[in-house]
Motif scaffolding. Structure first.
Motif, mmCIF file in Angstrom:
data_model
loop_
_atom_site.group_PDB
_atom_site.id
_atom_site.type_symbol
_atom_site.label_atom_id
_atom_site.label_comp_id
_atom_site.label_asym_id
_atom_site.label_seq_id
_atom_site.Cartn_x
_atom_site.Cartn_y
_atom_site.Cartn_z
ATOM 1 N N VAL A 507 0.836 -1.213 0.000
ATOM 2 C CA VAL A 507 0.000 0.000 0.000
ATOM 3 C C VAL A 507 0.860 1.249 0.000
ATOM 4 C CG1 VAL A 507 -1.691 1.306 1.355
ATOM 5 C CG2 VAL A 507 -1.984 -1.144 1.055
ATOM 6 N N ASN A 508 1.928 1.237 0.802
ATOM 7 C CA ASN A 508 2.824 2.409 0.834
ATOM 8 C C ASN A 508 3.510 2.619 -0.514
ATOM 9 O OD1 ASN A 508 2.317 3.053 3.548
ATOM 10 N ND2 ASN A 508 3.788 1.507 4.251
ATOM 11 N N ASN A 509 3.931 1.499 -1.149
ATOM 12 C CA ASN A 509 4.550 1.630 -2.473
ATOM 13 C C ASN A 509 3.577 2.203 -3.490
ATOM 14 O OD1 ASN A 509 7.044 0.611 -1.633
ATOM 15 N ND2 ASN A 509 6.378 -1.500 -1.957
ATOM 16 N N ILE A 510 2.335 1.757 -3.394
ATOM 17 C CA ILE A 510 1.324 2.266 -4.322
ATOM 18 C C ILE A 510 1.096 3.761 -4.085
ATOM 19 C CG2 ILE A 510 -1.145 2.146 -4.919
ATOM 20 C CD1 ILE A 510 -0.903 -0.894 -4.348
ATOM 21 N N LYS A 511 1.050 4.145 -2.807
ATOM 22 C CA LYS A 511 0.888 5.574 -2.496
ATOM 23 C C LYS A 511 2.053 6.401 -3.043
ATOM 24 C CE LYS A 511 -1.962 5.175 1.674
ATOM 25 N NZ LYS A 511 -2.011 5.409 3.130
ATOM 26 N N LYS A 512 3.291 5.879 -2.846
ATOM 27 C CA LYS A 512 4.456 6.607 -3.371
ATOM 28 C C LYS A 512 4.392 6.721 -4.893
ATOM 29 C CE LYS A 512 7.629 5.394 0.368
ATOM 30 N NZ LYS A 512 8.858 4.624 0.727
ATOM 31 N N GLN A 513 4.010 5.624 -5.544
ATOM 32 C CA GLN A 513 3.910 5.674 -7.001
ATOM 33 C C GLN A 513 2.851 6.672 -7.449
ATOM 34 O OE1 GLN A 513 3.229 1.679 -8.270
ATOM 35 N NE2 GLN A 513 5.316 0.995 -7.785
ATOM 36 N N LYS A 514 1.728 6.705 -6.733
ATOM 37 C CA LYS A 514 0.690 7.678 -7.067
ATOM 38 C C LYS A 514 1.194 9.109 -6.887
ATOM 39 C CE LYS A 514 -3.554 5.069 -6.258
ATOM 40 N NZ LYS A 514 -4.782 4.961 -5.451
ATOM 41 N N GLU A 515 1.930 9.355 -5.799
ATOM 42 C CA GLU A 515 2.478 10.695 -5.580
ATOM 43 C C GLU A 515 3.459 11.080 -6.686
ATOM 44 O OE1 GLU A 515 4.165 10.569 -1.722
ATOM 45 O OE2 GLU A 515 2.217 10.630 -0.661
ATOM 46 N N GLU A 516 4.328 10.134 -7.065
ATOM 47 C CA GLU A 516 5.280 10.427 -8.143
ATOM 48 C C GLU A 516 4.553 10.688 -9.463
ATOM 49 O OE1 GLU A 516 7.940 7.182 -8.262
ATOM 50 O OE2 GLU A 516 8.991 7.724 -6.407
ATOM 51 N N ILE A 517 3.517 9.904 -9.722
ATOM 52 C CA ILE A 517 2.758 10.095 -10.971
ATOM 53 C C ILE A 517 2.084 11.455 -10.982
ATOM 54 C CG2 ILE A 517 0.736 9.276 -12.247
ATOM 55 C CD1 ILE A 517 1.595 6.424 -11.326
ATOM 56 N N THR A 518 1.481 11.836 -9.871
ATOM 57 C CA THR A 518 0.850 13.162 -9.811
ATOM 58 C C THR A 518 1.879 14.282 -9.944
ATOM 59 O OG1 THR A 518 0.971 12.986 -7.381
ATOM 60 C CG2 THR A 518 -1.126 12.384 -8.433
ATOM 61 N N LYS A 519 3.067 14.086 -9.345
ATOM 62 C CA LYS A 519 4.122 15.094 -9.462
ATOM 63 C C LYS A 519 4.585 15.237 -10.908
ATOM 64 C CE LYS A 519 8.533 16.405 -7.372
ATOM 65 N NZ LYS A 519 9.611 15.984 -6.439
ATOM 66 N N ILE A 520 4.775 14.077 -11.581
ATOM 67 C CA ILE A 520 5.190 14.110 -12.988
ATOM 68 C C ILE A 520 4.132 14.774 -13.849
ATOM 69 C CG2 ILE A 520 5.660 12.636 -14.980
ATOM 70 C CD1 ILE A 520 6.996 10.694 -12.927
ATOM 71 N N LEU A 521 2.856 14.474 -13.571
ATOM 72 C CA LEU A 521 1.779 15.087 -14.339
ATOM 73 C C LEU A 521 1.739 16.604 -14.136
ATOM 74 C CD1 LEU A 521 -1.088 12.474 -13.801
ATOM 75 C CD2 LEU A 521 0.118 12.952 -15.927
ATOM 76 N N SER A 522 1.925 17.030 -12.872
ATOM 77 C CA SER A 522 1.931 18.485 -12.619
ATOM 78 C C SER A 522 3.118 19.166 -13.302
ATOM 79 C CB SER A 522 1.963 18.745 -11.112
ATOM 80 O OG SER A 522 3.165 18.215 -10.558
ATOM 81 N N ASP A 523 4.306 18.523 -13.265
ATOM 82 C CA ASP A 523 5.480 19.094 -13.957
ATOM 83 C C ASP A 523 5.243 19.169 -15.468
ATOM 84 O OD1 ASP A 523 6.718 19.303 -11.520
ATOM 85 O OD2 ASP A 523 7.830 17.406 -11.723
ATOM 86 N N THR A 524 4.614 18.115 -16.003
ATOM 87 C CA THR A 524 4.335 18.106 -17.443
ATOM 88 C C THR A 524 3.382 19.235 -17.812
ATOM 89 O OG1 THR A 524 4.630 15.716 -17.413
ATOM 90 C CG2 THR A 524 3.563 16.647 -19.338
ATOM 91 N N LYS A 525 2.353 19.441 -16.964
ATOM 92 C CA LYS A 525 1.408 20.522 -17.240
ATOM 93 C C LYS A 525 2.102 21.883 -17.192
ATOM 94 C CE LYS A 525 -2.726 18.165 -15.607
ATOM 95 N NZ LYS A 525 -3.797 18.119 -14.568
ATOM 96 N N GLU A 526 2.976 22.061 -16.175
ATOM 97 C CA GLU A 526 3.701 23.336 -16.079
ATOM 98 C C GLU A 526 4.604 23.562 -17.295
ATOM 99 O OE1 GLU A 526 5.727 23.265 -12.415
ATOM 100 O OE2 GLU A 526 3.906 23.550 -11.166
ATOM 101 N N LEU A 527 5.306 22.485 -17.715
ATOM 102 C CA LEU A 527 6.165 22.613 -18.888
ATOM 103 C C LEU A 527 5.363 22.925 -20.149
ATOM 104 C CD1 LEU A 527 8.661 19.663 -18.291
ATOM 105 C CD2 LEU A 527 9.197 22.101 -18.239
ATOM 106 N N GLN A 528 4.197 22.290 -20.246
ATOM 107 C CA GLN A 528 3.357 22.554 -21.408
ATOM 108 C C GLN A 528 2.879 24.007 -21.409
ATOM 109 O OE1 GLN A 528 2.908 20.186 -23.748
ATOM 110 N NE2 GLN A 528 1.888 21.713 -25.023
#
Length: 633
Positions: A507-528
């Motif tokens: 569960v903790n690994n899944i949470k970390k992966q979700k946080e990383e995915i959301t962070k990557i998505l936010s960075d991608t949106k900012e770059l776009q």
């Protein structure tokens, strides 16, 4: 997936599958190992279904296909909803095998799955045996003491008794009837009434009689509840009043039937012989024909008593002297037959006389009623004539003073008319509130009827809901008891800390992966956003620069060259940006293709194709060998 594979391999080893220690994931499972694991799980889940399945693949290809089809059918019978066939076992891939093994492992009974985790000492084995015996004894139904001799006998099909039932007399005592019960009834039940075991003729029929009595009482209560729900509630009476009304109606019907049967049906035709028996006698005669004569207690006449007395005397005489008794018995039978015939004739004559007297009484009663009617009619005529005579006398007395009498009569008529008008006005005054009251009462009655019907429907719905809730409560109690027993049977020494820790880590690994995915998505949106803003700024600056340079290019040759260089620079930059975007899309496609290649490698497509070719060659060889055998034969 590694954790899931480890759990599945551990469960398969508990079932008895020979999984080596080198195997750690589903990728390393061969076709033989998959077949063995599935068959052993099916044998634990349903022994009847798994007894016909082999644990290994046969050498022939046709036999292997048949085994694969039978395994697929067995899994579908257990409830597997996924796509399955012989190819699942012969040409397997990792996701299908994982889902199939997860299904069969979940279907395993918990006791067999957890049996290997328990310690195997002598004391533990003894405790298990004791617990199994106690559990088996608790699951058996309670058997009365009188019925246990058949089970304790050596022969299980020992001497059986027929189901013979005799009506029992049982003392009933309730809260209401305990106070109203008579003292004599209590004394009878305490001192005279036999126990249940002594009321039956045979000891073996006591249980059957008690069961039959209980069944009749239970069916009676069920019928009463159904009748009360269907008809009793509609009558709007209490249960005691409803039972009293039903009892009175039944008594009335019985009395009417007996009275109609007791009345003689005589025939009034001349010359026809009167009937010598009534419906009641025919009814009693039919009862005598149905029931054996030995068990009927009838009130004897003087002739029957004398007949019985003579028969008893004759029996005593027979015991004393046999030779003389035979002659006297025959003579007495002849004499008795003659007496019976004479008495029957006298009885017939008496019946005829009684019928004639009844006819005469009926005739006399009819004539009496006719005379009384005529007398009443004559009395009415006389009273009417007397009234008319009195009226004529009064009119004759009023003739000498006609004018005064007419005036008086007119005054009386006017006064009576006024009085009638006054009474009519008073009646109207009283009539209006009475009509209003009648209307209000009628509305109240209609509202009460509607309210009562609504409450009656609510009561019925509540009864239905009560029945449904009681059924659900019983089901929940059964499930609760079953879960409690399962909880008690679960081993207490199994540590679940490792499983919980693994689950929490996942569960903790899944949470970390979700946080990383959301962070990557936010960075991608900012770059776009930055890219969009820079492209817009670049277009605007180029438009302004182009306009300014173009204005000056008309006058100066060097500025015209710079304008050309500016246009070329802008075009090269746009081509460069397009090239970078195309490179990104190509890289994404490359990643997707690599993932597809990995998935195909996981599905063992190449290996399965090679195996299919080998199997095809083996099947062709088998077919050629069979064809050669057929030719030789």
């Amino acid at each position: 997936m590694d954790e899931v594979d480890k759990i599945l391999i551990h469960a398969l080893r508990q079932v008895g599958t020979d999984v080596s220690d080198d195997i750690e994931s589903m990728k390393q499972f061969s076709s033989e190992l998959i077949v063995e694991a599935v068959v052993r799980c099916i044998r634990v889940i349903d022994p009847a279904l798994g007894s016909t399945l082999p644990t290994s693949l046969p050498p022939g290809m046709s036999a292997r296909f048949r085994v694969g089809m039978s395994l697929a059918q067995a899994c579908q019978d257990l409830g597997y909803k996924g796509e399955i066939g012989y190819q699942t076992f012969l040409y397997s891939n990792e996701p299908e095998i994982r889902s199939l093994l997860m299904f069969v492992v979940e279907k395993l009974p918990r006791e067999s799955a957890e049996a290997s985790d328990q310690p195997t000492g002598k004391s533990v084995v003894l405790q298990r045996a004791i617990a199994a015996v106690i559990r088996a004894q608790m699951s058996r139904p309670w058997i009365p003491t009188a019925c246990r001799q058949l089970l304790l006998s050596d022969n299980s099909l020992g001497p059986l008794q027929s189901f013979h039932v005799k009506p029992l007399s049982l003392p009933y005592c309730s809260k209401d009837s305990a106070k109203k019960q008579l003292k004599e009834v209590k004394e009878y039940q305490r001192d005279i009434l036999l126990p249940v075991t002594a009321q039956t003729s045979h000891h073996a029929s006591a249980v059957a009689s008690i069961l039959e009595q209980h069944m009749s009482e239970l069916s009676g209560t069920v019928e009463w509840e159904n009748e009360w729900k269907s008809q009793g509630l509609l009558s709007r009476l209490t249960p005691q009043e409803y039972k009293a009304r039903k009892r009175s109606r039944l008594h009335k019907r019985i009395e009417e039937q007996l009275r109609s049967a007791a009345l003689p049906c005589t025939e009034n035709t001349i010359g026809a012989p009167p009937r010598s028996s009534s419906d009641l006698s025919e009814l009693l005669q039919s009862f005598r024909s149905i029931n054996p004569s030995d068990h009927i207690l009838t009130k004897g006449t003087h002739f029957t008593h004398t007949q019985k007395f003579t028969f008893t005397q004759e029996e005593a005489a027979v015991l004393s002297s046999v030779s003389s008794g035979r002659q006297s018995e025959s003579e007495q039978q002849v004499h008795q037959q003659q007496e019976v015939e004479t008495l029957q004739q006298q009885f017939q004559q008496l019946i005829q006389d009684v019928d004639q007297l009844r006819e005469e009484m009926k005739h006399m009663s009819v004539t009496n009623t006719q005379v009384l009617d005529e007398l009443k009619q004559k009395e009415l005529n006389i009273s009417e004539k007397e009234e008319k005579l009195q009226m004529k006398k009064k009119t004759i007395n009023l003739l000498p003073d006609a004018e005064n009498s007419v005036a008086k009569l007119q005054a009386l008529v006017e006064a009576s008319a006024k009085r009638v008008v006054n009474l009519a006005s008073q009646w109207e005054k009283h009539r209006a509130p009475l009509i209003d009251k009648h209307r209000t009462l009628k509305e109240i009655c209609s509202k009460q009827d509607l309210e009562s019907s609504r409450k009656l429907s609510e009561i019925k719905s509540l009864h239905d809901k009560i029945c449904i809730t009681t059924g659900e409560a019983k089901k929940k109690e059964e499930t609760y008891k079953q879960l409690v027993t399962e909880l008690e049977n679960l081993p207490q020494d199994v540590s679940r800390l490792a499983y919980t820790q693994r689950i929490l880590e996942i569960v903790n690994n899944i949470k970390k992966q979700k946080e990383e995915i959301t962070k990557i998505l936010s960075d991608t949106k900012e770059l776009q956003k930055e890219i969009n803003s820079l492209t817009g700024k670049l277009d605007r600056t180029f438009a302004v620069t182009d306009e300014l340079v173009f204005k000056d290019a008309k006058r100066d040759e060097s500025i015209r060259k710079s304008y050309k260089y500016l246009a070329a620079l802008h075009e090269n930059c746009s081509q460069l940006i397009q090239t970078i975007e195309d490179t990104g899309t190509i890289l994404r496609e490359i990643r997707d293709l690599e993932e597809q290649i990995e998935a195909e490698n996981g599905n063992k497509t190449v290996a399965n194709l090679e195996k299919i070719l080998e199997d095809y060659k083996a099947i062709r060889q088998e077919n050629s060998a069979l064809a050669a055998k057929v030719r030789d034969s």
